[in-house]
Design an enzyme around this catalytic site. Structure first.
Site, PDB file in Angstrom:
ATOM      1  N   SER A  98       0.807  -1.211   0.000  1.00 10.45           N
ATOM      2  CA  SER A  98       0.000   0.000   0.000  1.00 10.45           C
ATOM      3  C   SER A  98       0.844   1.267   0.000  1.00 10.45           C
ATOM      4  CB  SER A  98      -0.880   0.006   1.244  1.00 10.45           C
ATOM      5  OG  SER A  98      -1.361   1.292   1.474  1.00 10.45           O
ATOM      6  N   SER A 119      -0.487   4.046   0.833  1.00 14.54           N
ATOM      7  CA  SER A 119      -0.972   4.788   1.994  1.00 14.54           C
ATOM      8  C   SER A 119      -0.083   4.577   3.202  1.00 14.54           C
ATOM      9  CB  SER A 119      -2.387   4.352   2.360  1.00 14.54           C
ATOM     10  OG  SER A 119      -3.301   4.946   1.514  1.00 14.54           O
ATOM     11  N   LYS A 144     -14.876  -1.476   1.058  1.00 16.17           N
ATOM     12  CA  LYS A 144     -15.404  -0.119   1.242  1.00 16.17           C
ATOM     13  C   LYS A 144     -16.928  -0.073   1.420  1.00 16.17           C
ATOM     14  CE  LYS A 144     -11.895   2.629  -1.175  1.00 16.17           C
ATOM     15  NZ  LYS A 144     -11.640   3.639  -2.221  1.00 16.17           N
ATOM     16  N   ASP A 181     -12.541   9.984  -0.258  1.00 13.16           N
ATOM     17  CA  ASP A 181     -12.324  10.040  -1.715  1.00 13.16           C
ATOM     18  C   ASP A 181     -13.082  11.226  -2.310  1.00 13.16           C
ATOM     19  OD1 ASP A 181     -10.684   7.828  -1.925  1.00 13.16           O
ATOM     20  OD2 ASP A 181     -12.320   6.432  -2.294  1.00 13.16           O
ATOM     21  N   ALA A 199     -18.192   2.718 -13.141  1.00 15.05           N
ATOM     22  CA  ALA A 199     -19.317   2.785 -12.202  1.00 15.05           C
ATOM     23  C   ALA A 199     -19.005   2.022 -10.919  1.00 15.05           C
ATOM     24  CB  ALA A 199     -20.577   2.224 -12.857  1.00 15.05           C
ATOM     25  N   GLY A 216     -16.582   1.876  -7.112  1.00 17.93           N
ATOM     26  CA  GLY A 216     -16.511   2.719  -5.917  1.00 17.93           C
ATOM     27  C   GLY A 216     -15.905   4.092  -6.213  1.00 17.93           C
TER      28      GLY A 216
HETATM   29  P1  NDP Z   1     -14.003  -1.016  -8.968  1.00 19.57           P
HETATM   30  O1  NDP Z   1     -13.467  -2.388  -9.060  1.00 19.57           O
HETATM   31  O2  NDP Z   1     -15.088  -0.689  -8.008  1.00 19.57           O
HETATM   32  O3  NDP Z   1     -14.508  -0.562 -10.451  1.00 19.57           O
HETATM   33  C1  NDP Z   1     -13.731  -0.831 -11.592  1.00 19.57           C
HETATM   34  C2  NDP Z   1     -14.344  -0.125 -12.791  1.00 19.57           C
HETATM   35  O4  NDP Z   1     -13.509  -0.357 -13.939  1.00 19.57           O
HETATM   36  C3  NDP Z   1     -15.726  -0.644 -13.167  1.00 19.57           C
HETATM   37  O5  NDP Z   1     -16.478   0.415 -13.693  1.00 19.57           O
HETATM   38  C4  NDP Z   1     -15.397  -1.689 -14.242  1.00 19.57           C
HETATM   39  O6  NDP Z   1     -16.464  -1.916 -15.150  1.00 19.57           O
HETATM   40  C5  NDP Z   1     -14.279  -0.985 -14.961  1.00 19.57           C
HETATM   41  N1  NDP Z   1     -13.423  -1.922 -15.690  1.00 19.57           N
HETATM   42  C6  NDP Z   1     -12.462  -2.728 -15.188  1.00 19.57           C
HETATM   43  N2  NDP Z   1     -11.879  -3.430 -16.163  1.00 19.57           N
HETATM   44  C7  NDP Z   1     -12.483  -3.066 -17.326  1.00 19.57           C
HETATM   45  C8  NDP Z   1     -12.311  -3.437 -18.682  1.00 19.57           C
HETATM   46  N3  NDP Z   1     -11.410  -4.327 -19.051  1.00 19.57           N
HETATM   47  N4  NDP Z   1     -13.102  -2.837 -19.614  1.00 19.57           N
HETATM   48  C9  NDP Z   1     -14.012  -1.919 -19.252  1.00 19.57           C
HETATM   49  N5  NDP Z   1     -14.223  -1.532 -17.968  1.00 19.57           N
HETATM   50  C10 NDP Z   1     -13.472  -2.094 -17.025  1.00 19.57           C
HETATM   51  O7  NDP Z   1     -12.741  -0.103  -8.700  1.00 19.57           O
HETATM   52  P2  NDP Z   1     -12.678   1.394  -8.128  1.00 19.57           P
HETATM   53  O8  NDP Z   1     -13.849   2.159  -8.619  1.00 19.57           O
HETATM   54  O9  NDP Z   1     -12.416   1.384  -6.691  1.00 19.57           O
HETATM   55  O10 NDP Z   1     -11.348   1.907  -8.859  1.00 19.57           O
HETATM   56  C11 NDP Z   1     -11.364   2.240 -10.238  1.00 19.57           C
HETATM   57  C12 NDP Z   1     -10.060   2.958 -10.592  1.00 19.57           C
HETATM   58  O11 NDP Z   1      -9.998   4.194  -9.883  1.00 19.57           O
HETATM   59  C13 NDP Z   1      -8.824   2.151 -10.188  1.00 19.57           C
HETATM   60  O12 NDP Z   1      -7.884   2.227 -11.218  1.00 19.57           O
HETATM   61  C14 NDP Z   1      -8.301   2.873  -8.969  1.00 19.57           C
HETATM   62  O13 NDP Z   1      -6.931   2.866  -8.954  1.00 19.57           O
HETATM   63  C15 NDP Z   1      -8.786   4.286  -9.181  1.00 19.57           C
HETATM   64  N6  NDP Z   1      -9.023   4.992  -7.891  1.00 19.57           N
HETATM   65  C16 NDP Z   1      -8.111   5.945  -7.526  1.00 19.57           C
HETATM   66  C17 NDP Z   1      -8.291   6.661  -6.368  1.00 19.57           C
HETATM   67  C18 NDP Z   1      -7.304   7.721  -6.031  1.00 19.57           C
HETATM   68  O14 NDP Z   1      -7.261   8.152  -4.877  1.00 19.57           O
HETATM   69  N7  NDP Z   1      -6.529   8.206  -6.985  1.00 19.57           N
HETATM   70  C19 NDP Z   1      -9.440   6.411  -5.459  1.00 19.57           C
HETATM   71  C20 NDP Z   1     -10.352   5.386  -5.957  1.00 19.57           C
HETATM   72  C21 NDP Z   1     -10.115   4.711  -7.120  1.00 19.57           C
HETATM   73  P3  NDP Z   1     -17.549  -3.072 -14.842  1.00 19.57           P
HETATM   74  O15 NDP Z   1     -18.485  -2.486 -13.827  1.00 19.57           O
HETATM   75  O16 NDP Z   1     -18.221  -3.305 -16.145  1.00 19.57           O
HETATM   76  O17 NDP Z   1     -16.794  -4.249 -14.305  1.00 19.57           O
END
Ligand code: NDP
Length: 301
Positions: free
Chosen positions: A15, A17, A66, A102, A128, A130
């Protein structure tokens, strides 16, 4: 007695963090440690219960807990309630309070990207999960009038839009199918593009081709690295920002909640950069390598 803050996630081994928060404690001379607790969903309840005992200032919560952690705390803040996700826990006596930092973290990142321009009112959000929930909640609160969500699995995008239907009643928030031509049409009408998918995290891939990006777009990728999307956006003439500012500022907000002190941003930023340079790859919200390699879970899982 040394105070304890823990990160509860699975996996948590690398991590960012940890480096960032420990640097902040050390810089301010606080007798506190930031520990990484790798807990499976079955172990979550017991882990959270332990926070009620003496010596704990609180916790961070990350993937995959989360959303799951919400019923285990005694109350949640407006942001945590609205997003349905908790990434930070504080204590009021023995009571646990769930926060979502966040949301303010994204707001700082957006403000930085917009700079002195007028805050735009239209955005396209890819994803869509977290992270996207924190983004959409922030955009609604910021007064955006039109926010279009594209997600690989449309039903998950639609579920997120439904989740926000009350707070977004005054505006146009909708999910659309992930077709390049539809995304392109929406981008031509928008000013802000946020990538909240994990595409680009582990491989040099981009969610959308550079050719459909217009030069006046502001492009924010939540991923904390110079992703292909950002590189192609820069080539197209867009202003861009990676997830570093969001990561730093969600951590800073959590630090202040635990300690009541202003976060030493420069030291935290330096620790983040050093950890990143040293090969640490897992930011909060970023799935670890093993997890990201797993097949997508069905919506609501
Ligand atoms: P989740 O696992 O909750 O969501 C992942 C998302 O990515 C979903 O919408 C998923 O679509 C989509 N996805 C994953 N793989 C594919 C693919 N091959 N093709 C199309 N869509 C895809 O993760 P989080 O929302 O928590 O995190 C998402 C991103 O945001 C991560 O990269 C994370 O690092 C970043 N993040 C950064 C933060 C920061 O502080 N900078 C804080 C929170 C997140 P589907 O629903 O169709 O599976």
């Amino acid at each position: 007695m040394t105070k304890r803050v823990v990160l509860i996630g699975h996996p948590v081994a690398h991590s960012l963090s940890g480096a960032m928060q420990q640097a902040a404690f050390d810089h301010l001379g606080l007798d506190a440690t930031y520990e990484l607790w790798d807990k499976t969903p079955a172990e979550l309840s017991e882990a959270v219960a332990e926070l009620r005992t003496e010596g704990f200032l609180g916790a961070n919560v990350t993937i995959p807990h989360k959303e799951r952690v919400v019923p285990h705390v005694d109350k949640v803040t407006e942001e945590a309630h609205a997003t349905g996700a908790v990434n930070t826990i504080t204590k009021e006596g023995k009571k646990l309070v769930g926060h979502n930092t966040d949301v303010p973290g994204f707001k700082v990142a957006l403000d930085k990207l917009v700079g002195r321009q007028k805050m735009p009112r239209h955005a396209v959000v890819l994803g869509a999960g977290g992270g996207a929930r924190a983004v959409v909640h922030s955009l609604i609160r910021e007064g955006f009038q039109r926010v279009i969500v594209f997600n690989r699995r449309l039903h998950r995008g639609e579920a997120m839009v439904k989740h926000f239907s009350r707070s977004a009643a005054h505006m146009d928030l909708r999910a659309m199918p992930w077709h390049e031509s539809i995304i392109e049409a929406e981008l031509s009408k928008t000013k802000v593009l946020v990538n909240a998918t994990s595409i680009g995290l582990l491989a040099d891939e981009t969610p959308i081709p550079g050719e459909i990006l217009t030069p006046d777009l502001l492009v924010l990728d939540l991923i904390y690295s110079h992703t292909r999307l950002l590189r192609e956006a820069e080539k197209a003439g867009c202003a861009t920002s990676d997830g570093g500012a969001m990561l730093l500022n969600q951590g800073a907000a959590a630090f202040t909640l635990w300690t009541g002190q202003a976060a030493p941003l420069d030291e935290m930023q330096a620790a983040l950069e050093a950890a990143r340079a040293g090969g640490v790859t897992s930011a909060e919200g970023e799935p670890g390598v093993a997890e990201a390699a797993e097949p997508a879970e069905p919506a609501g899982a």
